[in-house]
Design a protein around this motif. Structure first.
Motif, PDB file in Angstrom:
ATOM      1  N   PHE A 111       0.801  -1.228   0.000  1.00  0.00           N
ATOM      2  CA  PHE A 111       0.000   0.000   0.000  1.00  0.00           C
ATOM      3  C   PHE A 111       0.834   1.278   0.000  1.00  0.00           C
ATOM      4  O   PHE A 111       0.283   2.369  -0.140  1.00  0.00           O
ATOM      5  N   ASN A 112       2.143   1.171   0.183  1.00  0.00           N
ATOM      6  CA  ASN A 112       2.978   2.368   0.133  1.00  0.00           C
ATOM      7  C   ASN A 112       2.827   3.082  -1.210  1.00  0.00           C
ATOM      8  O   ASN A 112       2.926   2.460  -2.283  1.00  0.00           O
ATOM      9  N   ASN A 113       2.556   4.387  -1.123  1.00  0.00           N
ATOM     10  CA  ASN A 113       2.414   5.249  -2.305  1.00  0.00           C
ATOM     11  C   ASN A 113       1.221   4.899  -3.193  1.00  0.00           C
ATOM     12  O   ASN A 113       1.160   5.331  -4.351  1.00  0.00           O
ATOM     13  N   LYS A 114       0.289   4.112  -2.657  1.00  0.00           N
ATOM     14  CA  LYS A 114      -0.925   3.795  -3.405  1.00  0.00           C
ATOM     15  C   LYS A 114      -2.051   4.754  -2.995  1.00  0.00           C
ATOM     16  O   LYS A 114      -2.034   5.358  -1.922  1.00  0.00           O
ATOM     17  N   LYS A 129      -0.547   4.736  10.099  1.00  0.00           N
ATOM     18  CA  LYS A 129       0.473   5.382  10.917  1.00  0.00           C
ATOM     19  C   LYS A 129       1.122   4.380  11.861  1.00  0.00           C
ATOM     20  O   LYS A 129       2.349   4.360  12.032  1.00  0.00           O
ATOM     21  N   GLU A 130       0.291   3.524  12.482  1.00  0.00           N
ATOM     22  CA  GLU A 130       0.807   2.496  13.395  1.00  0.00           C
ATOM     23  C   GLU A 130       1.692   1.492  12.668  1.00  0.00           C
ATOM     24  O   GLU A 130       2.656   0.963  13.235  1.00  0.00           O
ATOM     25  N   LYS A 131       1.383   1.229  11.406  1.00  0.00           N
ATOM     26  CA  LYS A 131       2.107   0.218  10.631  1.00  0.00           C
ATOM     27  C   LYS A 131       3.240   0.815   9.789  1.00  0.00           C
ATOM     28  O   LYS A 131       3.950   0.080   9.104  1.00  0.00           O
ATOM     29  N   GLY A 132       3.392   2.146   9.817  1.00  0.00           N
ATOM     30  CA  GLY A 132       4.463   2.780   9.057  1.00  0.00           C
ATOM     31  C   GLY A 132       4.240   2.789   7.562  1.00  0.00           C
ATOM     32  O   GLY A 132       5.200   2.746   6.783  1.00  0.00           O
ATOM     33  N   ILE A 133       2.983   2.868   7.135  1.00  0.00           N
ATOM     34  CA  ILE A 133       2.646   2.868   5.713  1.00  0.00           C
ATOM     35  C   ILE A 133       2.301   4.290   5.272  1.00  0.00           C
ATOM     36  O   ILE A 133       1.537   5.000   5.934  1.00  0.00           O
ATOM     37  N   SER A 134       2.851   4.711   4.154  1.00  0.00           N
ATOM     38  CA  SER A 134       2.566   6.031   3.593  1.00  0.00           C
ATOM     39  C   SER A 134       1.720   5.864   2.332  1.00  0.00           C
ATOM     40  O   SER A 134       2.190   5.325   1.322  1.00  0.00           O
ATOM     41  N   ALA A 135       0.467   6.291   2.406  1.00  0.00           N
ATOM     42  CA  ALA A 135      -0.436   6.128   1.265  1.00  0.00           C
ATOM     43  C   ALA A 135      -1.289   7.384   1.104  1.00  0.00           C
ATOM     44  O   ALA A 135      -1.437   8.183   2.030  1.00  0.00           O
ATOM     45  N   ASP A 136      -1.879   7.532  -0.074  1.00  0.00           N
ATOM     46  CA  ASP A 136      -2.760   8.654  -0.381  1.00  0.00           C
ATOM     47  C   ASP A 136      -4.199   8.188  -0.125  1.00  0.00           C
ATOM     48  O   ASP A 136      -4.747   7.396  -0.889  1.00  0.00           O
ATOM     49  N   ILE A 137      -4.781   8.681   0.956  1.00  0.00           N
ATOM     50  CA  ILE A 137      -6.130   8.259   1.333  1.00  0.00           C
ATOM     51  C   ILE A 137      -7.137   9.230   0.735  1.00  0.00           C
ATOM     52  O   ILE A 137      -7.130  10.426   1.037  1.00  0.00           O
ATOM     53  N   ALA A 153      -8.879   4.837  -7.747  1.00  0.00           N
ATOM     54  CA  ALA A 153      -7.986   4.422  -6.664  1.00  0.00           C
ATOM     55  C   ALA A 153      -7.348   3.079  -7.011  1.00  0.00           C
ATOM     56  O   ALA A 153      -7.821   2.351  -7.893  1.00  0.00           O
ATOM     57  N   ASP A 154      -6.267   2.777  -6.294  1.00  0.00           N
ATOM     58  CA  ASP A 154      -5.596   1.489  -6.481  1.00  0.00           C
ATOM     59  C   ASP A 154      -6.225   0.396  -5.619  1.00  0.00           C
ATOM     60  O   ASP A 154      -6.096  -0.798  -5.915  1.00  0.00           O
ATOM     61  N   ALA A 155      -6.881   0.805  -4.521  1.00  0.00           N
ATOM     62  CA  ALA A 155      -7.449  -0.147  -3.573  1.00  0.00           C
ATOM     63  C   ALA A 155      -8.548   0.555  -2.780  1.00  0.00           C
ATOM     64  O   ALA A 155      -8.752   1.765  -2.917  1.00  0.00           O
ATOM     65  N   ILE A 156      -9.252  -0.200  -1.953  1.00  0.00           N
ATOM     66  CA  ILE A 156     -10.309   0.393  -1.138  1.00  0.00           C
ATOM     67  C   ILE A 156     -10.178  -0.071   0.312  1.00  0.00           C
ATOM     68  O   ILE A 156      -9.570  -1.101   0.609  1.00  0.00           O
ATOM     69  N   PHE A 157     -10.772   0.700   1.198  1.00  0.00           N
ATOM     70  CA  PHE A 157     -10.910   0.342   2.605  1.00  0.00           C
ATOM     71  C   PHE A 157     -12.377   0.533   2.944  1.00  0.00           C
ATOM     72  O   PHE A 157     -12.887   1.655   2.917  1.00  0.00           O
ATOM     73  N   ASP A 158     -13.084  -0.574   3.232  1.00  0.00           N
ATOM     74  CA  ASP A 158     -14.535  -0.477   3.365  1.00  0.00           C
ATOM     75  C   ASP A 158     -15.092  -1.585   4.253  1.00  0.00           C
ATOM     76  O   ASP A 158     -14.366  -2.522   4.644  1.00  0.00           O
ATOM     77  N   ILE A 159     -16.384  -1.486   4.531  1.00  0.00           N
ATOM     78  CA  ILE A 159     -17.088  -2.509   5.305  1.00  0.00           C
ATOM     79  C   ILE A 159     -17.214  -3.780   4.469  1.00  0.00           C
ATOM     80  O   ILE A 159     -17.539  -3.727   3.282  1.00  0.00           O
ATOM     81  N   VAL A 160     -16.991  -4.915   5.104  1.00  0.00           N
ATOM     82  CA  VAL A 160     -17.191  -6.214   4.464  1.00  0.00           C
ATOM     83  C   VAL A 160     -18.079  -7.061   5.371  1.00  0.00           C
ATOM     84  O   VAL A 160     -17.828  -7.168   6.572  1.00  0.00           O
ATOM     85  N   SER A 161     -19.118  -7.624   4.810  1.00  0.00           N
ATOM     86  CA  SER A 161     -19.966  -8.556   5.563  1.00  0.00           C
ATOM     87  C   SER A 161     -19.789  -9.950   4.973  1.00  0.00           C
ATOM     88  O   SER A 161     -19.059 -10.769   5.485  1.00  0.00           O
ATOM     89  N   SER A 162     -20.452 -10.214   3.866  1.00  0.00           N
ATOM     90  CA  SER A 162     -20.319 -11.515   3.216  1.00  0.00           C
ATOM     91  C   SER A 162     -19.163 -11.562   2.230  1.00  0.00           C
ATOM     92  O   SER A 162     -18.641 -12.628   1.914  1.00  0.00           O
TER      93      SER A 162
END
Length: 286
Positions: A111-114, A129-137, A153-162
């Motif tokens: 995820f660095n620079n993604k 920040k806790e994991k030391g990752i630098s990304a464009d959110i 975007a290159d990836a997502i951060f979201d709710i997952v159920s199923s």
């Protein structure tokens, strides 16, 4: 004037349905009208304020509502100082990082620079920040899962159920950042009268949840097997043993946790239990 609690509830969706079911089982029925955002109740001195899930934390923090039922994800994202009164155990999901299926994922350094699309930027910033990752959110509202497919975007951060939404958008879940469930939260400055009402409300919720997670069990057993069977049954205190009309047999009554049901049943049968009945419990006062 009678003291009344005001509780903020999600106005629609799964969290709304689960919250209303808990209220109904607790003997509280709201007087709902078409499109109403506030409703009084019968069965308890409480009124409901129906809001968007992400508006509930601030509404409770500002004292507009005394309590709120909110997803843990929204509570963590908004960051308001609230008291977590009770974890409710429903509307469970997780917040996860997901990337296109075609990508080769090794570890978090991917995820660095993604560029990451999300509706939960604060949670993700803290995690990276806790994991030391630098990304464009990149914060967006709704339809986060389509962002990689349209080049946003290159990836997502979201709710997952199923996980079905990820599959439908050719994404794969690679990191679970947090687990979430419904929380009952309260304003930290409730009056003594409102705290007393809250305690009574929690008592009702506990009784409902205890009944949902436990079952009443009745069975017949030969007298020479009673002691073994009693040792197997995890009763609230100890099982009830009553003599049957047929000599040499007894009826044993107890309560078992639903998640131990099959494990216990197999042991009971192996020790001579017959005529096993499992009965739902409507309410359970501990």
């Amino acid at each position: 004037m009678e003291t009344t609690l005001r509780i903020a509830l999600q106005k629609k969706g799964r969290l709304h349905d689960d919250s209303m079911a808990l209220m109904k089982e607790s003997g509280i029925k709201f007087n709902l009208g078409s499109g109403r955002l506030i409703a009084s109740a019968t069965g308890y001195p409480v009124e409901a304020l129906f809001l968007r899930d992400d508006d509930i934390p601030q509404t409770v923090a500002d004292g507009v509502a005394d309590l709120g039922v909110v997803g843990e994800n929204e509570y963590a994202e908004k960051g308001f100082e609230l008291e977590i009164v009770k974890r409710l155990g429903f509307s469970k999901c997780r917040l996860s990082l997901a990337i296109p299926k075609s990508e080769n994922y090794t570890d978090l350094t991917w995820f660095n620079n993604k560029k990451i699309a999300t509706s939960y930027p604060e949670i993700l910033k803290k995690f990276f920040k806790e994991k030391g990752i630098s990304a464009d959110i990149h914060e967006i509202a709704g339809s986060v899962e389509i962002a990689p497919g349209i080049g946003l975007a290159d990836a997502i951060f979201d709710i997952v159920s199923s996980g079905s939404t990820l599959v439908a958008n050719s994404l794969k879940e690679v990191e679970v950042v947090m687990q979430s469930e419904a929380l009952l939260v309260a304003n930290k400055k409730l009056s003594a009268e409102k705290k007393a009402l809250l305690d009574q409300l929690i008592f009702r919720f506990n009784a409902v949840q205890a009944s949902n997670s436990n079952k009443y069990i009745l069975l017949n057993a030969p007298n020479d097997k009673v002691s073994q069977i009693v040792n197997i049954l995890p009763g609230m205190k100890s099982p009830t043993v009553l003599p049957l009309a047929e000599e040499g047999w007894s009826s044993i009554h107890s309560v078992i946790q639903e998640n131990k049901f099959w494990e216990v049943i197999d042991q009971l049968k192996a020790n001579g239990a017959e005529g096993i009945l499992i009965i739902p419990i409507e309410k359970m006062i501990l």
